[in-house]
Design an enzyme around this catalytic site. Structure first.
Site, PDB file in Angstrom:
ATOM      1  N   LYS A 110     -21.821 -32.397   1.398  1.00 35.29           N
ATOM      2  CA  LYS A 110     -22.251 -30.993   1.443  1.00 35.29           C
ATOM      3  C   LYS A 110     -21.774 -30.210   0.224  1.00 35.29           C
ATOM      4  O   LYS A 110     -22.367 -29.198  -0.135  1.00 35.29           O
ATOM      5  CB  LYS A 110     -21.773 -30.345   2.736  1.00 35.29           C
ATOM      6  CG  LYS A 110     -22.511 -30.926   3.947  1.00 35.29           C
ATOM      7  CD  LYS A 110     -22.171 -30.221   5.240  1.00 35.29           C
ATOM      8  CE  LYS A 110     -23.074 -30.672   6.376  1.00 35.29           C
ATOM      9  NZ  LYS A 110     -22.778 -32.034   6.842  1.00 35.29           N
TER      10      LYS A 110
HETATM   11  C1  LIG Z   1     -23.677 -32.908   7.459  1.00 35.05           C
HETATM   12  C2  LIG Z   1     -23.389 -34.370   7.395  1.00 35.05           C
HETATM   13  C3  LIG Z   1     -24.396 -35.342   7.658  1.00 35.05           C
HETATM   14  C4  LIG Z   1     -25.797 -34.958   8.103  1.00 35.05           C
HETATM   15  O1  LIG Z   1     -26.529 -34.321   7.107  1.00 35.05           O
HETATM   16  P1  LIG Z   1     -27.908 -33.573   7.439  1.00 35.05           P
HETATM   17  O2  LIG Z   1     -28.260 -32.829   6.219  1.00 35.05           O
HETATM   18  O3  LIG Z   1     -27.626 -32.708   8.622  1.00 35.05           O
HETATM   19  O4  LIG Z   1     -28.898 -34.618   7.747  1.00 35.05           O
HETATM   20  C5  LIG Z   1     -24.065 -36.675   7.512  1.00 35.05           C
HETATM   21  N1  LIG Z   1     -22.810 -37.061   7.168  1.00 35.05           N
HETATM   22  C6  LIG Z   1     -21.818 -36.173   6.906  1.00 35.05           C
HETATM   23  C7  LIG Z   1     -20.474 -36.665   6.541  1.00 35.05           C
HETATM   24  C8  LIG Z   1     -22.086 -34.799   7.009  1.00 35.05           C
HETATM   25  O5  LIG Z   1     -21.092 -33.907   6.761  1.00 35.05           O
END
Ligand SMILES: *Cc1c(COP(=O)(O)O)cnc(C)c1O
Length: 462
Positions: A110
């Site tokens: 993120k």
């Molecule tokens: C947020 C997250 C996901 C999922 O991502 P999306 O964009 O909701 O599909 C997968 N793995 C981790 C470690 C995350 O923080």
């Protein structure tokens, strides 16, 4: 480039307007009016660029109202915070390619989007002489990445609610040890769902929202998707130069359909992706939908990959818009039906298109642990439980004609309990996180009471 809503009542927005709006005012999601396509020749030109320059080339096709020199500076500053010179390096293990997306300040993918979004917000606010109070609830990853995205920025305060004692110790420390004066951590005495419900209610109070210029950072913001499109290009360039392959398959662990949707956009822009493989944990609404056309909501299961414990994948509406031939009226009808009946109906042709666009399956916690265990045994490389989900599902679904690229969405140290359970070892913490527990903290404990939380925001908002 102009932006319009999937629900048809908002259109003609510039990029920065779309970014500041977040969720479209008609309740839909914002999309660019067209998707620029690159020729193989264009791709060739981008293939040798360092990550920040590649990011500039991709993002500038969509952010056409930001002057190029400003955009370049924002992007360079965003990726300077990553501790790996390649930003998102690709490593080969056990015959597949792992795209490591966890070298940002909070060790999860993120950061790739939120470092950029934080700088972008600050830039737009300064230009328009505005301010913003970001409000969000987190079950762990989003909150810390958002806090690191805006800490110390001008004209922005951030209020992040987390369920007290219910996020992992490192996630909690990542948030609460940020002591910048614009960062407010609220440990809510309740569950994540309580915190989330309060945030939704506060956003629903339009007078309060306006008074405090409330803003959101959840993954419905187009700028987040856009920043994530870049690393699909980067992965393709790395893997094709190593293997000479003509196409790749990509496996993506998904919850909110954000990351996989970025891959879908990259493919439509011309990145030679053969299969887009969507991986879910036992919260499998998306893989059910792809395999059988059954998009019906179930209860949320708590799994070892908590950042994917989601039933309502908000970004799915963006894909739905394309599946319904960009017909906003059909999207409105479909979303109404989903709201009223908890499911969506697809025609046979649509089901076929879903299966053509994505391959998918889901795994449970046992398979997650088994994947971490067997991968470690074979390679010595430690997977976090989200990444393990992607790898297990990727290996099951990938046809052997192309190299398989698996997105590593978090550093294993972030989910040390699951790793410990699988292999009996604690993953090594990156240097920046050693001794975190000794640092000064900034957090207040507050009851799960909407009025108290509103009062707190009122007295600390910018
Ligand atoms: C947020 C997250 C996901 C999922 O991502 P999306 O964009 O909701 O599909 C997968 N793995 C981790 C470690 C995350 O923080």
């Amino acid at each position: 480039m102009k932006y319009c809503s999937t629900r048809g009542k908002v259109s003609g927005l510039d990029f920065t307007e779309a970014v500041m709006m977040g969720l479209a005012d008609d309740g839909g999601l914002l999309l660019p009016e067209s998707i620029p396509e690159l020729s193989p020749n264009d791709l060739q030109q981008l293939s040798k660029l360092p990550y920040p320059e590649l990011a500039f080339q991709v993002i500038s096709k969509y952010a056409t109202d930001v002057p190029e020199s400003d955009l370049k500076e924002l992007i360079d500053r965003s990726y300077a915070e990553f501790e790996h010179p390649q930003i998102t390096p690709v490593v080969k293990q056990d015959g597949l390619y792992i795209l490591e997306l966890f070298h940002g300040p909070t060790l999860a993918f993120k950061d790739v989007a939120l470092q950029f979004l934080g700088n972008l917000f600050e830039y737009v606010l300064a230009k328009s002489d505005q301010r913003m109070n970001i409000l969000g609830a987190t079950s762990g990853d989003t909150g810390s990445a958002a806090i690191y995205g805006v800490r110390g920025k001008d004209n922005i305060n951030i209020f992040i609610l987390h369920p007290k004692g219910r996020v992992s110790p490192i996630q909690e420390l990542q948030m609460t040890t940020v002591t910048d004066k614009n960062v407010y951590n609220l440990a809510v005495e309740g569950t994540f769902d309580d915190a989330q419900a309060i945030v939704k209610e506060i956003f629903g109070d339009l007078e309060f929202k306006e008074l405090h210029s409330l803003g959101a950072v959840n993954s419905i913001n187009w700028a987040r998707i856009l920043a994530q499109v870049v690393y699909y290009f980067y992965a393709w360039f790395q893997v094709s130069s190593k293997t000479g392959a003509e196409q790749i398959n990509v496996a993506v662990p998904t919850g909110n359909f954000g990351d996989i949707f970025a891959g879908y956009i990259a493919k439509r822009m011309g990145v030679p992706i053969n299969q887009l493989i969507l991986a879910t944990n036992s919260n499998n609404i998306l893989s059910r939908c792809i395999n059988t056309g059954d998009y019906s909501i179930a209860d949320v299961h708590h799994s070892l990959s908590p950042s994917m414990d989601i039933q309502i994948a908000s970004n799915f509406e963006r894909y739905l818009y394309y599946l319904l031939d960009c017909n906003a009226k059909k999207v409105v009808l479909a979303m109404d039906s989903f709201k009223n009946n908890g499911n969506l109906e697809f025609t046979d042709a649509q089901k076929e298109r879903l299966r053509k666009d994505f391959s998918s399956s889901s795994i449970d916690d046992n398979e997650t642990l088994e994947t971490i265990r067997s991968f470690h045994k074979k390679t010595g490389y430690i997977l976090d439980p989200h990444t393990a989900t992607g790898i297990a599902v990727g290996e099951k679904n990938s046809d052997s004609s192309c190299p398989l690229v698996c997105l590593a969405t978090a550093h294993p140290a972030k989910f040390g309990d699951a790793v410990q359970k699988a292999i009996g070892l604690d993953p090594e913490l990156p240097a920046a996180f050693v001794g975190l527990e000794k640092r000064k903290k900034k957090v207040i404990t507050i009851s799960a009471d909407k009025e108290k939380i509103k009062k707190y925001i009122s007295s600390n908002s910018i």
